[in-house]
Scaffold this active site. Sequence first.
Site, PDB file in Angstrom:
ATOM      1  N   HIS A   1      29.126  60.973  44.034  1.00  8.86           N
ATOM      2  CA  HIS A   1      30.507  60.870  44.516  1.00  8.86           C
ATOM      3  C   HIS A   1      31.063  59.501  44.186  1.00  8.86           C
ATOM      4  CE1 HIS A   1      28.700  58.428  47.688  1.00  8.86           C
ATOM      5  NE2 HIS A   1      27.781  59.385  47.769  1.00  8.86           N
TER       6      HIS A   1
ATOM      7  N   GLU B   1      27.174  65.032  48.732  1.00  5.88           N
ATOM      8  CA  GLU B   1      28.638  65.059  48.793  1.00  5.88           C
ATOM      9  C   GLU B   1      29.269  65.611  47.518  1.00  5.88           C
ATOM     10  OE1 GLU B   1      27.423  61.906  51.782  1.00  5.88           O
ATOM     11  OE2 GLU B   1      26.857  62.393  49.726  1.00  5.88           O
TER      12      GLU B   1
ATOM     13  N   HIS C   1      32.343  57.137  49.394  1.00  4.70           N
ATOM     14  CA  HIS C   1      31.776  56.079  50.221  1.00  4.70           C
ATOM     15  C   HIS C   1      30.659  55.409  49.424  1.00  4.70           C
ATOM     16  CE1 HIS C   1      28.814  59.282  50.825  1.00  4.70           C
ATOM     17  NE2 HIS C   1      27.953  58.337  51.172  1.00  4.70           N
TER      18      HIS C   1
ATOM     19  N   HIS D   1      20.215  62.360  50.206  1.00  9.56           N
ATOM     20  CA  HIS D   1      21.373  62.420  51.101  1.00  9.56           C
ATOM     21  C   HIS D   1      20.983  62.248  52.564  1.00  9.56           C
ATOM     22  CE1 HIS D   1      25.091  63.559  52.998  1.00  9.56           C
ATOM     23  NE2 HIS D   1      24.472  64.520  53.657  1.00  9.56           N
TER      24      HIS D   1
END
Length: 275
Positions: free
Chosen positions: A104, A10, A115, A60
């Site tokens: 992130h 992200e 998130h 990820h």
Amino acid sequence: MRIMISADMEGATGVTWTDDVIPGTEQWQRFRRLFTGDVNATIAGLFDSGATDVLVNEAHSSQRNLLLEDLDGRARMLTGRHKPLSMMQGIDSGVDGVVFLGYHAGAGFDGVLSHTYLENQITGVWLDDVPASEGRLNAAMAAEYGVPVLVVSGDDKACDDAQDYAPEAELVTVKECVSRYAAICLPPARTAELLTSAASDAMNRAGRVERYTTPHRIEVEFDASHLAQAAAVIPTVEQIGVRRVGFDAPDMTEAMKAFKIVTAIAAGAVQGIYG
């Protein structure tokens, strides 16, 4: 001098919305190349300044996003899901430093695709009463193995977060958050320069430090009550609010294993568009 890269997507160059990171989309195929480019730029800087081995842990989603055929030939890549230590698999293998690439901001905070583990069911995570992103959780695990965080890259919100949990790390801002799905992005040629330079500079901090092992408490807040109820069936996990659960663990490794179970149970309790 052995270095590990924990590579999330992200916070990679150019990524701004869902299709950029969801396997199978045309956009995902495009951003796999940019993601791999970020990793290669970081690898180059590490080797430029003395690294003798670099292990890239795909971190990820499906953990099968990086293009192995395009990876810098000097590195090794750990790919695939169901690793005991998840994003931090390999931190226990005697590495001398770790890079958080493409990170992130955490759930409940501003940031591109922000998130914590679950994309939208978790509204907040706390580690020892402090709001915790994936970066903060992973930095606590790195500390438990005596491994310094050398570099953190992502959007400006991710870097702001890292200033608190990894104040000595080199920070690389590859984009500026405008909203959850929009950012002012630097092109790959510029982010590659920044990543290579930061990784090279950070190598002067590489080297094992004193291990820091201590009990931890994690609390998780969901967007719906039934997710907290589902997670609370796990032994040691207590429902402490309508949408909130908490648990204690003797160390960060055990805390993260329990957190993985909590998120897996909650994800399995999601029912279609009603969540």
